[in-house]
Scaffold this active site. Structure first.
Site, short mmCIF file in Angstrom:
data_model
loop_
_atom_site.label_atom_id
_atom_site.label_comp_id
_atom_site.label_asym_id
_atom_site.label_seq_id
_atom_site.Cartn_x
_atom_site.Cartn_y
_atom_site.Cartn_z
N SER D 66 0.80 -1.24 0.00
CA SER D 66 0.00 0.00 0.00
C SER D 66 0.83 1.28 0.00
CB SER D 66 -0.93 0.03 1.22
OG SER D 66 -1.99 -0.86 1.04
N LYS D 69 0.68 3.31 -3.07
CA LYS D 69 -0.47 4.17 -3.38
C LYS D 69 -0.07 5.65 -3.39
CE LYS D 69 -3.82 0.95 -1.31
NZ LYS D 69 -4.59 0.64 -0.08
N TYR D 194 -1.57 -3.11 -11.21
CA TYR D 194 -1.70 -2.77 -9.79
C TYR D 194 -0.93 -3.75 -8.91
CZ TYR D 194 -3.78 -1.55 -5.30
OH TYR D 194 -3.96 -1.17 -3.99
N TYR D 246 -4.19 3.06 7.51
CA TYR D 246 -5.45 2.31 7.54
C TYR D 246 -6.41 2.90 8.57
CZ TYR D 246 -2.57 -1.00 4.91
OH TYR D 246 -1.75 -1.58 4.01
N VAL D 264 1.09 -3.77 3.99
CA VAL D 264 0.96 -5.05 4.72
C VAL D 264 2.22 -5.90 4.66
CG1 VAL D 264 -1.54 -5.29 4.63
CG2 VAL D 264 -0.14 -6.11 2.72
#
Lengths: 310, 310, 310, 310
Positions: D66, D69, D194, D246, D264
């Site tokens: 993540s 992102k 992705y 998160y 993660v």
């Protein structure tokens, strides 16, 4: 940090911002609020050495509404401590509207996500210390009077009553939480206190002073005496950034980057960390419930004086 | 339609069903309900010619609870007509729990999905005619007394008071709907009426008679006189099938196929279209809130006498 | 049960119903469906002794779409048994739209609420027996051919392909369920089968025959031979009542009271328990996705011949 | 700003933080991630003058997950501009889980709330420029290589493939958004890109350098050359604060107050505005998906060196 301290520049910024008021409208769900003049815009910037630069009619009073959520949270944190407070209300921003009830049902336990949405603010208010409503309200009022140095600050009883009578959605939130043991108090008593809290009346200079204390780690402007412990002042600024501007908090953080809290009366209280406090009153609201002209003022100030924390 | 009319067979079915009571438990959220004996099971089957076959202690009284939703709906439909009633409450089943508030927020307008969930039932009760609570309650009671031919039916005030005091979730639903104009009444007054409605006390023979009238297109058992208009009796049976047994309505329709409505007191009122009425009292509930032994009795009767409408 | 068996009466009913087609519109999200003539209306009523009364152009073909959900459920129940099927799909009606994904996330386990919403139907289709798509499709087709006595029934490959290419929402539902282990199959393969199932082409006489078999406890019209076991035929009728007409199922049950299943092609298959089967094709849909004129026909028939099960 | 620049102090902090790893566990939903050593903890702090203080095995590589992102967002903003990007993804934090689909159905239009939840990140990735997957990936990789000054950074193809094969939930999100026109690309192609983006492999020194550039308004460490425009660097920091960790973002902002983004894999990239960049790798995760020991390190650094932006 260089900062606006001449009235002329501020007047120019305010004049420019004021052109946008016609795009919004005054809150109409409370009779008392609906009477506000949509074209009013007043701004106060509080800096060190007791300098306060202002523009517009700074004597005009308005009620705190949701801005009070920051102050009740401060009081609850000071009186009960972080652990106790955050055992009953969360710390996370939410994409749901400020008055949404859904998460109370889908989340288990049904603890409100944060103290800036109505459900969370109601829980926080229920934690203000005092044996009676009057004592609790006095606790909050004396804190605000100390913050502002203005002993005349009090509740606008007409607005309070008007809100109390029609606070059906807040009643719904309260009873839902009472069902789940998140609120223990008598709901009507709590709502009376909450609507009075929302109806505390200030002017934009008062707001600027409050913002200044929060900005400067909780210290009193004149005496440097701590009114709010540093770590609590930091918590307040954090919530102001992540959830201070209703469902436009994220966009506001990007565009302006100053911790701020708005209310549907049209007030905004902003706190530039280790810098100035800003108080704004402009009752014409956008569709998210934030003062249209107030946001423009903050945007202009942030850009011009590079105030973003990011 | 062949149907059970000998006590011996019914006793056997009841005895068999009663073995399952230990799998459930008595509702404990209302003190008065929690005192019920979980091993009690009484059944009455009302047929034509005034024949009523019974098993168990049929004198034992219990409160209607959610079963009352069918009767308040009947009264509202008779007094105001379909159009008015269904402009304020929907007709569609829902997969949400009976006490859920979510759909009130996500649906626009915030009209409850049907009259069998609490939100819908509260709206229906607000439509019972009368100038005072007493008049409205009297309207409902006299209707139930007429249906059962039992003029002694009245409210258990202790249960009503106990429910009223703790009805936080129903208060939450009411205030949410009041915010959106779905409920116009004073909420506390409405809740007083609603909790009294839920606390109307009957025995299983009373329920069987009510079921019999609804089963037979609304006609009085003895005189053939219409108490409920045919099309309204049909509406009641429809809701009993699509949403009568909480979130087990679909499974119950498959397994049993008889229009039925249960309450958390452990009562079930069933109406076999153009056949018998059945009243059951068995307070040990499964996790959906339906009488465990009561469901077994209906399953056995449906299978043995081929009572499913499907 | 008296029932319409003269063409003249049926023609009158159809003519009357057809006046309402302009209030709706043809489904436009699949190119093949959008070409349908909105003013078409054909009806077939299948009774015992092989009597079939019809009105309109009964040779006009259309695809089953959601009506196929009843038939795939029948096949899965016959092949795998109730226990297995209902371990993977629920039995409860839902107030959510047929294509909603929300409950899959909020419910745990993420089992679809019933086999009539898309998520549930996709799970059911994944349970049709066969080693390949062709074998599974053959299983379903031969079942439908047997039900209708029409061996020429097959898939409209153009419609199937068109739906497959744009079935993004069904893909989304499938992958969500695959994530949670509710669907085990390859999703693209499953969707190919599902879109073919939806694109099976019939006329209204075929639908009427299917309805007739389901109505009469699963027995073949001519030979009295059981095609569907009685308890499965009953399950199908139950789902048709509680969730057969999308989000208008509750209202339809009140107004019409006949087990029925509609599809966005404009077809409706209805089964009057222990009575007639009815097949309708009228592609002008209301905002819930049901054939406007088809609903009117069923309403008129139900009223005139007292067909409601309630 | 005083800051940790001696290895000894950092080693002590790391040692202390490492005591908490047993309270968490390594991500197990991707085979490649589940093989990580839960007791590993490496930290790099990048300061001006090219000083990089490190602790632990800084050569250990891990995938961005993540954290990527933030970088795809930077690329999309640089290539397409704020207006275009934020017309397709929102700016508001959400209380829903990072992989939730609910808001896509309840919100209209079904635009993801922000670029840090999966739905939003997938939309952002679909906006990376390039005619082919390879070109798009190259665009992103060259940007990351430039940020880190490390031309050897590339994709771990095993991890990418493993994630691609099991990315059912992301497929579900994509197809839902494709249905609503929010995603236009071929979904499988987008997911390939992705999952490759998520599988870009770095070490904690690389992360520290990335954090340093973002911290310092987008300027290259050595040459002072702008790699990211100032206003985009500010946007990245804002999202890192409001939704970087998160569903613990709010709590982290209070406790630590440093813009940070976790993955993660156990990586965290932190950017102290106008100060240092921090890279951490500690694969033992708490129940929110954040590196347990990594959070402790940041907490200790923030407290000791007063790094909170609030």
């Amino acid at each position: 940090m260089e900062m606006c301290n001449d009235k002329e520049t501020l007047d120019t910024i305010v004049e420019e911002a004021n052109k946008h008021t016609s795009q919004g409208k005054v809150a109409d769900y409370i009779p008392a609020l609906s009477l506000a003049n949509p074209d009013t815009l007043s701004v106060a910037i509080f800096q060190n050495n007791n300098v306060c630069t202002t523009s517009g009619d700074i004597n005009e009073k308005f009620t705190l509404q949701s801005i009070s959520k920051v102050l009740s949270l401060a009081v609850a944190l000071m009186d009960l401590g972080e652990e106790e407070v955050f055992s009953r209300v969360g710390k996370e921003p939410t994409g749901d509207p400020f008055n949404s009830i859904i998460k109370l049902e889908t989340h288990s336990p049904s603890k409100p996500l944060n103290p800036m949405i109505n459900a969370g603010a109601l829980v926080v208010t229920s934690m203000i210390e005092g044996r009676t409503i009057d004592e609790k309200l006095e606790r909050l009022l004396s804190f605000i009077q100390e913050l502002t140095g203005n002993p005349s600050i009090t509740v606008n009883e007409d607005v309070a009553k008007s809100e109390f009578d029609t606070a059906y959605l807040n009643r719904s939130l309260c009873y839902f939480m009472k069902q789940h043991g998140v609120i223990i108090d008598n709901v009507e008593t709590l709502l009376e206190l909450y609507t009075k809290q929302c109806a505390i009346e200030v002017n934009c200079e008062d707001l600027a002073k409050i913002g200044y204390v929060i900005a400067n780690d909780g210290k009193d402007v004149d005496t440097n005496r701590p009114i709010i412990p540093l770590h609590i002042a930091r918590i307040l600024k954090t919530f102001m950034v992540t959830c201070g501007m209703y469902n436009a908090s994220g966009e506001f953080a990007i565009k302006v980057g100053i911790p701020a809290k708005s209310g549907v009366s049209g007030g905004i209280m902003a706190a530039v960390p280790h810098g100035v406090g800003i108080g704004i009153y402009g009752p014409s609201l956008d569709d998210k419930g934030n003062s249209i002209a107030g946001m423009k003022v903050l945007e202009a100030l942030s850009e011009r004086y590079n105030l973003s924390i990011f």
